[in-house]
Scaffold this motif. Structure first.
Motif, mmCIF file in Angstrom:
data_model
loop_
_atom_site.group_PDB
_atom_site.id
_atom_site.type_symbol
_atom_site.label_atom_id
_atom_site.label_comp_id
_atom_site.label_asym_id
_atom_site.label_seq_id
_atom_site.Cartn_x
_atom_site.Cartn_y
_atom_site.Cartn_z
ATOM 1 N N ARG A 167 0.773 -1.276 0.169
ATOM 2 C CA ARG A 167 0.021 0.103 -0.037
ATOM 3 C C ARG A 167 0.872 1.359 0.093
ATOM 4 O O ARG A 167 2.115 1.019 0.333
ATOM 5 C CB ARG A 167 -0.845 0.051 1.193
ATOM 6 N N GLY A 168 0.268 2.253 -0.299
ATOM 7 C CA GLY A 168 0.792 3.697 -0.206
ATOM 8 C C GLY A 168 1.689 3.847 -1.495
ATOM 9 O O GLY A 168 1.326 3.623 -2.633
ATOM 10 N N PRO A 169 2.901 4.488 -1.618
ATOM 11 C CA PRO A 169 3.340 4.811 -2.857
ATOM 12 C C PRO A 169 3.902 3.568 -3.501
ATOM 13 O O PRO A 169 4.327 2.761 -3.043
ATOM 14 C CB PRO A 169 4.581 5.838 -2.613
ATOM 15 N N TYR A 170 3.827 3.396 -4.990
ATOM 16 C CA TYR A 170 4.629 2.265 -5.604
ATOM 17 C C TYR A 170 5.889 2.165 -5.242
ATOM 18 O O TYR A 170 6.627 3.149 -5.530
ATOM 19 C CB TYR A 170 4.291 2.483 -6.973
ATOM 20 N N TRP A 171 6.381 1.058 -4.771
ATOM 21 C CA TRP A 171 7.796 0.803 -4.436
ATOM 22 C C TRP A 171 8.582 1.349 -5.486
ATOM 23 O O TRP A 171 9.589 1.364 -5.292
ATOM 24 C CB TRP A 171 7.979 -0.597 -3.270
ATOM 25 N N TRP A 172 8.237 0.556 -6.751
ATOM 26 C CA TRP A 172 9.245 0.650 -7.822
ATOM 27 C C TRP A 172 9.375 2.201 -8.261
ATOM 28 O O TRP A 172 10.361 2.351 -8.949
ATOM 29 C CB TRP A 172 8.624 -0.170 -8.959
ATOM 30 N N ASP A 173 8.641 2.939 -7.603
ATOM 31 C CA ASP A 173 9.030 4.329 -7.909
ATOM 32 C C ASP A 173 9.795 5.171 -6.810
ATOM 33 O O ASP A 173 10.268 6.290 -7.328
ATOM 34 C CB ASP A 173 7.591 5.085 -8.233
#
Length: 101
Positions: free
Chosen positions: A73-79
């Motif tokens: 959840r939250g910001p996309y980790w890949w970004d």
């Protein structure tokens, strides 16, 4: 049924046609294990808390913190840079460990 999602397989898991964000693969196994344990406790707490709004809210908070820590959840980790992702996971775990059961 689990399906492949093509080139985004590292990012997404599709189960019965529904897409779920995968756990951040850059997180150390011990951190993932600890967060996953809290996630399980939170989910169990939600089931046990039926009819008790305060207990339900507390259990859902635990689930939400764990899922944010795992990158689900939250910001996309890949970004995000890996350092930010690791810091978020450690902060979530610290907050979870401070919660009362």
């Amino acid at each position: 049924m689990t399906e492949d999602t093509g080139p985004d397989d590292e990012r997404w898991l599709v189960v019965n046609g529904r897409r779920w964000r995968r756990t951040d693969p850059s997180l150390p196994a011990d951190l993932v294990s600890a967060l996953t344990s809290h996630l399980g406790r939170g989910r169990s707490g939600v089931r046990r808390a039926q009819g008790d709004p305060d207990a339900t809210s507390a259990a859902r908070r635990r689930v939400d913190l764990a899922k944010h820590g795992l990158g689900e959840r939250g910001p996309y980790w890949w970004d995000e840079p890996e350092g930010d992702r690791l810091r978020r996971a450690k902060e979530a775990l610290a907050e979870l460990e401070d919660l009362e059961d």
